[in-house]
Design a protein around this motif. Structure first.
Motif, PDB file in Angstrom:
ATOM      1  N   VAL A 171       0.838  -1.200   0.000  1.00 44.34           N
ATOM      2  CA  VAL A 171       0.000   0.000   0.000  1.00 44.34           C
ATOM      3  C   VAL A 171       0.875   1.253   0.000  1.00 44.34           C
ATOM      4  O   VAL A 171       0.623   2.195  -0.747  1.00 44.34           O
ATOM      5  CB  VAL A 171      -0.966  -0.016   1.200  1.00 44.34           C
ATOM      6  CG1 VAL A 171      -1.624   1.333   1.396  1.00 44.34           C
ATOM      7  CG2 VAL A 171      -2.023  -1.085   1.009  1.00 44.34           C
ATOM      8  N   ALA A 172       1.912   1.270   0.816  1.00 39.21           N
ATOM      9  CA  ALA A 172       2.807   2.428   0.872  1.00 39.21           C
ATOM     10  C   ALA A 172       3.527   2.633  -0.460  1.00 39.21           C
ATOM     11  O   ALA A 172       3.651   3.765  -0.941  1.00 39.21           O
ATOM     12  CB  ALA A 172       3.813   2.260   2.002  1.00 39.21           C
ATOM     13  N   GLY A 208       2.528  14.461 -14.979  1.00 34.99           N
ATOM     14  CA  GLY A 208       1.638  15.609 -14.769  1.00 34.99           C
ATOM     15  C   GLY A 208       1.428  15.817 -13.285  1.00 34.99           C
ATOM     16  O   GLY A 208       2.276  15.491 -12.463  1.00 34.99           O
ATOM     17  N   GLU A 209       0.276  16.393 -12.967  1.00 37.54           N
ATOM     18  CA  GLU A 209      -0.003  16.637 -11.554  1.00 37.54           C
ATOM     19  C   GLU A 209      -0.178  15.324 -10.804  1.00 37.54           C
ATOM     20  O   GLU A 209      -0.573  14.320 -11.392  1.00 37.54           O
ATOM     21  CB  GLU A 209      -1.234  17.510 -11.400  1.00 37.54           C
ATOM     22  CG  GLU A 209      -2.515  16.852 -11.872  1.00 37.54           C
ATOM     23  CD  GLU A 209      -3.695  17.787 -11.756  1.00 37.54           C
ATOM     24  OE1 GLU A 209      -4.633  17.444 -11.029  1.00 37.54           O
ATOM     25  OE2 GLU A 209      -3.654  18.843 -12.387  1.00 37.54           O
ATOM     26  N   PRO A 210       0.115  15.320  -9.523  1.00 40.35           N
ATOM     27  CA  PRO A 210       0.021  14.078  -8.743  1.00 40.35           C
ATOM     28  C   PRO A 210      -1.418  13.575  -8.628  1.00 40.35           C
ATOM     29  O   PRO A 210      -2.362  14.352  -8.600  1.00 40.35           O
ATOM     30  CB  PRO A 210       0.538  14.472  -7.361  1.00 40.35           C
ATOM     31  CG  PRO A 210       1.206  15.771  -7.518  1.00 40.35           C
ATOM     32  CD  PRO A 210       0.653  16.420  -8.741  1.00 40.35           C
ATOM     33  N   LEU A 211      -1.553  12.271  -8.578  1.00 39.65           N
ATOM     34  CA  LEU A 211      -2.850  11.646  -8.352  1.00 39.65           C
ATOM     35  C   LEU A 211      -3.094  11.554  -6.853  1.00 39.65           C
ATOM     36  O   LEU A 211      -2.164  11.347  -6.079  1.00 39.65           O
ATOM     37  CB  LEU A 211      -2.878  10.230  -8.932  1.00 39.65           C
ATOM     38  CG  LEU A 211      -2.725  10.092 -10.433  1.00 39.65           C
ATOM     39  CD1 LEU A 211      -2.626   8.622 -10.794  1.00 39.65           C
ATOM     40  CD2 LEU A 211      -3.875  10.735 -11.149  1.00 39.65           C
ATOM     41  N   GLN A 212      -4.342  11.677  -6.462  1.00 42.00           N
ATOM     42  CA  GLN A 212      -4.696  11.493  -5.058  1.00 42.00           C
ATOM     43  C   GLN A 212      -5.064  10.028  -4.858  1.00 42.00           C
ATOM     44  O   GLN A 212      -6.099   9.584  -5.351  1.00 42.00           O
ATOM     45  CB  GLN A 212      -5.872  12.392  -4.681  1.00 42.00           C
ATOM     46  CG  GLN A 212      -6.298  12.272  -3.230  1.00 42.00           C
ATOM     47  CD  GLN A 212      -5.259  12.821  -2.280  1.00 42.00           C
ATOM     48  OE1 GLN A 212      -4.618  13.812  -2.559  1.00 42.00           O
ATOM     49  NE2 GLN A 212      -5.089  12.169  -1.164  1.00 42.00           N
ATOM     50  N   PRO A 213      -4.220   9.247  -4.196  1.00 43.27           N
ATOM     51  CA  PRO A 213      -4.534   7.830  -3.998  1.00 43.27           C
ATOM     52  C   PRO A 213      -5.639   7.646  -2.969  1.00 43.27           C
ATOM     53  O   PRO A 213      -5.858   8.508  -2.108  1.00 43.27           O
ATOM     54  CB  PRO A 213      -3.225   7.232  -3.496  1.00 43.27           C
ATOM     55  CG  PRO A 213      -2.496   8.378  -2.893  1.00 43.27           C
ATOM     56  CD  PRO A 213      -2.934   9.603  -3.643  1.00 43.27           C
ATOM     57  N   THR A 214      -6.348   6.538  -3.077  1.00 43.53           N
ATOM     58  CA  THR A 214      -7.354   6.176  -2.083  1.00 43.53           C
ATOM     59  C   THR A 214      -6.911   4.877  -1.433  1.00 43.53           C
ATOM     60  O   THR A 214      -6.220   4.065  -2.042  1.00 43.53           O
ATOM     61  CB  THR A 214      -8.731   5.976  -2.735  1.00 43.53           C
ATOM     62  OG1 THR A 214      -8.640   4.967  -3.732  1.00 43.53           O
ATOM     63  CG2 THR A 214      -9.226   7.249  -3.365  1.00 43.53           C
ATOM     64  N   MET A 215      -7.328   4.692  -0.185  1.00 50.00           N
ATOM     65  CA  MET A 215      -6.938   3.491   0.535  1.00 50.00           C
ATOM     66  C   MET A 215      -8.114   2.977   1.337  1.00 50.00           C
ATOM     67  O   MET A 215      -8.916   3.755   1.843  1.00 50.00           O
ATOM     68  CB  MET A 215      -5.778   3.782   1.483  1.00 50.00           C
ATOM     69  CG  MET A 215      -5.287   2.565   2.204  1.00 50.00           C
ATOM     70  SD  MET A 215      -3.978   2.998   3.343  1.00 50.00           S
ATOM     71  CE  MET A 215      -4.226   1.738   4.554  1.00 50.00           C
ATOM     72  N   GLY A 261      -6.594  -2.325   0.502  1.00 52.35           N
ATOM     73  CA  GLY A 261      -6.517  -2.026  -0.916  1.00 52.35           C
ATOM     74  C   GLY A 261      -6.101  -0.590  -1.126  1.00 52.35           C
ATOM     75  O   GLY A 261      -6.216   0.252  -0.240  1.00 52.35           O
ATOM     76  N   VAL A 262      -5.620  -0.307  -2.315  1.00 47.84           N
ATOM     77  CA  VAL A 262      -5.211   1.038  -2.686  1.00 47.84           C
ATOM     78  C   VAL A 262      -5.658   1.277  -4.123  1.00 47.84           C
ATOM     79  O   VAL A 262      -5.720   0.353  -4.927  1.00 47.84           O
ATOM     80  CB  VAL A 262      -3.685   1.226  -2.520  1.00 47.84           C
ATOM     81  CG1 VAL A 262      -2.903   0.363  -3.489  1.00 47.84           C
ATOM     82  CG2 VAL A 262      -3.298   2.682  -2.673  1.00 47.84           C
ATOM     83  N   LEU A 300      -8.194   2.520 -11.058  1.00 45.57           N
ATOM     84  CA  LEU A 300      -7.423   1.319 -10.768  1.00 45.57           C
ATOM     85  C   LEU A 300      -7.474   1.094  -9.263  1.00 45.57           C
ATOM     86  O   LEU A 300      -7.171   2.008  -8.488  1.00 45.57           O
ATOM     87  CB  LEU A 300      -5.974   1.470 -11.219  1.00 45.57           C
ATOM     88  CG  LEU A 300      -5.026   0.341 -10.863  1.00 45.57           C
ATOM     89  CD1 LEU A 300      -5.433  -0.924 -11.618  1.00 45.57           C
ATOM     90  CD2 LEU A 300      -3.598   0.713 -11.198  1.00 45.57           C
ATOM     91  N   PHE A 301      -7.883  -0.096  -8.848  1.00 43.93           N
ATOM     92  CA  PHE A 301      -7.949  -0.428  -7.434  1.00 43.93           C
ATOM     93  C   PHE A 301      -7.396  -1.827  -7.256  1.00 43.93           C
ATOM     94  O   PHE A 301      -7.803  -2.748  -7.946  1.00 43.93           O
ATOM     95  CB  PHE A 301      -9.394  -0.374  -6.919  1.00 43.93           C
ATOM     96  CG  PHE A 301      -9.501  -0.539  -5.438  1.00 43.93           C
ATOM     97  CD1 PHE A 301      -9.262   0.542  -4.597  1.00 43.93           C
ATOM     98  CD2 PHE A 301      -9.814  -1.751  -4.881  1.00 43.93           C
ATOM     99  CE1 PHE A 301      -9.348   0.399  -3.230  1.00 43.93           C
ATOM    100  CE2 PHE A 301      -9.901  -1.901  -3.515  1.00 43.93           C
ATOM    101  CZ  PHE A 301      -9.670  -0.821  -2.685  1.00 43.93           C
ATOM    102  N   VAL A 302      -6.433  -1.963  -6.348  1.00 41.47           N
ATOM    103  CA  VAL A 302      -5.841  -3.260  -6.048  1.00 41.47           C
ATOM    104  C   VAL A 302      -6.159  -3.588  -4.605  1.00 41.47           C
ATOM    105  O   VAL A 302      -5.837  -2.819  -3.703  1.00 41.47           O
ATOM    106  CB  VAL A 302      -4.302  -3.227  -6.257  1.00 41.47           C
ATOM    107  CG1 VAL A 302      -3.687  -4.560  -5.902  1.00 41.47           C
ATOM    108  CG2 VAL A 302      -3.972  -2.837  -7.682  1.00 41.47           C
ATOM    109  N   GLY A 303      -6.801  -4.729  -4.397  1.00 39.52           N
ATOM    110  CA  GLY A 303      -7.160  -5.137  -3.049  1.00 39.52           C
ATOM    111  C   GLY A 303      -6.678  -6.536  -2.767  1.00 39.52           C
ATOM    112  O   GLY A 303      -6.461  -7.337  -3.671  1.00 39.52           O
ATOM    113  N   PHE A 304      -6.505  -6.840  -1.510  1.00 44.01           N
ATOM    114  CA  PHE A 304      -6.082  -8.175  -1.101  1.00 44.01           C
ATOM    115  C   PHE A 304      -6.600  -8.454   0.272  1.00 44.01           C
ATOM    116  O   PHE A 304      -7.007  -7.613   0.999  1.00 44.01           O
ATOM    117  CB  PHE A 304      -4.563  -8.354  -1.159  1.00 44.01           C
ATOM    118  CG  PHE A 304      -3.802  -7.185  -0.635  1.00 44.01           C
ATOM    119  CD1 PHE A 304      -3.428  -7.152   0.682  1.00 44.01           C
ATOM    120  CD2 PHE A 304      -3.486  -6.111  -1.459  1.00 44.01           C
ATOM    121  CE1 PHE A 304      -2.727  -6.079   1.174  1.00 44.01           C
ATOM    122  CE2 PHE A 304      -2.790  -5.039  -0.956  1.00 44.01           C
ATOM    123  CZ  PHE A 304      -2.408  -5.021   0.363  1.00 44.01           C
TER     124      PHE A 304
END
Length: 66
Positions: free
Chosen positions: A16-17, A29-36, A52-53, A62-66
């Motif tokens: 996640v980090a 470009g400009e930074p994306l705001q990640p979600t967690m 997930g992140v 795009l979302f990756v979860g485990f």
């Protein structure tokens, strides 16, 4: 048995980090705001940890979860 859960949690935290750092670097470009999302639960078969992140840019998510 308990150390397996701890290692899984440690790996999840590192993943996640890493994803948050990569998503926030803004290389194109400009930074994306990640979600967690993270949760800990207790069920009939014991406790579990889920995490997930994700990131969204325009119509693409795009979302990756485990």
């Amino acid at each position: 048995m308990e150390s397996d859960g701890l290692m899984t949690l440690l790996r999840a935290t590192i993943l996640v980090a890493t994803c948050a750092v990569l998503a926030g670097c803004g290389a194109d470009g400009e930074p994306l705001q990640p979600t967690m999302n993270a949760s800990v639960g207790v069920g009939s078969s014991g406790t579990y940890v889920a995490a997930g992140v994700g990131a969204t840019r325009g119509p693409i998510s795009l979302f990756v979860g485990f």
